[in-house]
Scaffold this motif. Structure first.
Motif, PDB file in Angstrom:
ATOM      1  N   PRO A  76     -37.153  94.124  -4.123  1.00  0.00           N
ATOM      2  CA  PRO A  76     -36.186  93.163  -4.667  1.00  0.00           C
ATOM      3  C   PRO A  76     -34.962  92.980  -3.770  1.00  0.00           C
ATOM      4  O   PRO A  76     -34.458  91.859  -3.627  1.00  0.00           O
ATOM      5  CB  PRO A  76     -35.801  93.785  -6.019  1.00  0.00           C
ATOM      6  CG  PRO A  76     -36.987  94.604  -6.408  1.00  0.00           C
ATOM      7  CD  PRO A  76     -37.485  95.173  -5.113  1.00  0.00           C
ATOM      8  N   SER A  77     -34.487  94.073  -3.160  1.00  0.00           N
ATOM      9  CA  SER A  77     -33.312  93.974  -2.290  1.00  0.00           C
ATOM     10  C   SER A  77     -33.617  93.142  -1.052  1.00  0.00           C
ATOM     11  O   SER A  77     -32.802  92.310  -0.626  1.00  0.00           O
ATOM     12  CB  SER A  77     -32.848  95.370  -1.873  1.00  0.00           C
ATOM     13  OG  SER A  77     -32.474  96.143  -2.995  1.00  0.00           O
ATOM     14  N   GLU A  83     -34.036  89.473  -2.053  1.00  0.00           N
ATOM     15  CA  GLU A  83     -32.725  88.878  -2.321  1.00  0.00           C
ATOM     16  C   GLU A  83     -32.010  88.540  -1.012  1.00  0.00           C
ATOM     17  O   GLU A  83     -31.338  87.514  -0.905  1.00  0.00           O
ATOM     18  CB  GLU A  83     -31.879  89.845  -3.143  1.00  0.00           C
ATOM     19  CG  GLU A  83     -30.507  89.290  -3.532  1.00  0.00           C
ATOM     20  CD  GLU A  83     -29.711  90.264  -4.375  1.00  0.00           C
ATOM     21  OE1 GLU A  83     -28.540  89.969  -4.659  1.00  0.00           O
ATOM     22  OE2 GLU A  83     -30.259  91.328  -4.751  1.00  0.00           O
ATOM     23  N   VAL A 133     -33.993  85.279   0.403  1.00  0.00           N
ATOM     24  CA  VAL A 133     -34.341  84.138  -0.425  1.00  0.00           C
ATOM     25  C   VAL A 133     -33.747  82.819   0.053  1.00  0.00           C
ATOM     26  O   VAL A 133     -34.358  81.761  -0.093  1.00  0.00           O
ATOM     27  CB  VAL A 133     -33.951  84.409  -1.906  1.00  0.00           C
ATOM     28  CG1 VAL A 133     -32.430  84.472  -2.062  1.00  0.00           C
ATOM     29  CG2 VAL A 133     -34.572  83.359  -2.827  1.00  0.00           C
TER      30      VAL A 133
END
Length: 340
Positions: free
Chosen positions: A123-124, A127, A130
């Motif tokens: 997820p990091s 992010e 993105v």
């Protein structure tokens, strides 16, 4: 680092640095290396070993740092070098001392951005990427561990996923100017290296390995979109993904579960095109009677078209992938390295 230590390091000759490394790596390793030297080289090195006895820990760290930097520049060792260094040091003088040396080297060595990513979760990383250009996404994802790369890919917007895979498959040798864009992304959170050399990353096999970790529905959607732009590239990626021959690496229990979900007619046709090791592996997961019946029916079937064999194998692979997605079986090649 003390100025006096730095000054001392600068006075060391190449032979003295080599002597320090040999003493670090222990008697057995030093002996193996010295056997490959000429008598004159051994004499010079032996004298150097006497001259550097009692070297302090800070100087030791500088010598090791210089050695690994030289190694990296001469071999192109870049991404993943941290693991290599740790393995070499641990093998040379044990885990505890290796950790001490690594920590000292780390204080004075610049971190490369992709090694930093190894410490970030999916997820990091997603992010971070993105809002970036798809080429930046592709460069970053291609340099990750394949399982982590697939997790990051799944967290990126669906609309950009096919383009990312397509760009990864098209990557080959990446020059420093291209990696400069990647460094620009990473420097927002971490200090990036400015001395990267051209690195071999990406390619069709890398894209296929990443796709192996995705679920079938996502895989189908991405490949369908890539096909619109480049049919040959889509086929190349697909050909390097999990195939029938990869079943030889799966465990017996998973194969037994898979075989119960496959029609005998399909299995017989698929095995007509399999090599003897794979046949033995699959038939070994059956009862002796069932295996004998399959062999008899294969012989009775006679010659078959290659396209029919391939279609049967793809049908079994499709069932296997679906069962893998559901967690019913474990397929080697989807949860680890792709076997090709």
């Amino acid at each position: 680092m003390k100025k006096s230590t730095t000054d001392l390091f600068k006075t060391l000759s190449g032979t003295q640095k080599a002597a320090i490394l040999l003493m670090l790596f222990g008697e057995a390793t030093a002996a193996q290396i010295m056997r490959n030297l000429t008598p004159r080289e051994v004499q010079h090195l032996g004298a150097a070993m006497y001259s550097v006895r009692g070297v302090d820990q800070d100087t030791l760290s500088l010598v090791l740092e210089d050695f690994f930097e030289t190694l990296r520049l001469q071999t192109g060792l870049g991404f993943g070098a941290a693991g290599y260094i740790r393995n070499v040091l641990s093998s040379a003088f044990g885990e505890d001392k290796a950790e001490t040396v690594i920590s000292r080297i780390g204080q004075s060595s610049s971190e490369r951005p992709l090694e930093i990513l190894d410490w970030m979760d999916a997820p990091s990383i997603a992010e971070l990427l993105v809002d970036e250009h798809p080429q930046i996404m592709a460069l970053t994802v291609a340099c990750l561990d394949h399982a982590l790369a697939a997790q990051v890919l799944m967290l990126l917007p669906e609309a950009v996923q096919p383009e990312v895979i397509q760009r990864i498959a098209s990557l080959n040798t990446v020059q420093p100017e291209a990696l400069a864009d990647l460094q620009h992304v990473m420097q927002r959170k971490f200090k990036a290296s400015t001395t990267m050399r051209a690195s071999q990353i990406g390619g069709v096999k890398a894209a296929a390995r990443i796709m192996n970790f995705t679920r079938s529905a996502m895989e189908a959607r991405i490949l369908k979109d890539i096909r619109k732009d480049d049919k040959d590239l889509m086929q190349a990626i697909q050909d390097n993904m999990f195939v029938f021959d990869n079943l030889i690496k799966s465990d017996d229990r998973s194969l037994q579960t898979l075989l119960r979900a496959v029609e005998n007619e399909t299995l017989i046709l698929a095995l007509k095109g399999a090599d003897e090791l794979l046949k033995a592996k699959i038939l070994g997961c059956m009862s002796s009677r069932a295996a004998a019946n399959i062999r008899d029916e294969m012989e009775a079937l006679g010659p078959v078209r290659l396209t029919d064999v391939q279609a049967a194998q793809k049908q079994i692979v499709a069932v296997a992938r679906q069962m893998s997605d559901e967690g019913t079986i474990v397929l080697a090649g989807r949860g680890g390295e792709l076997m090709v």
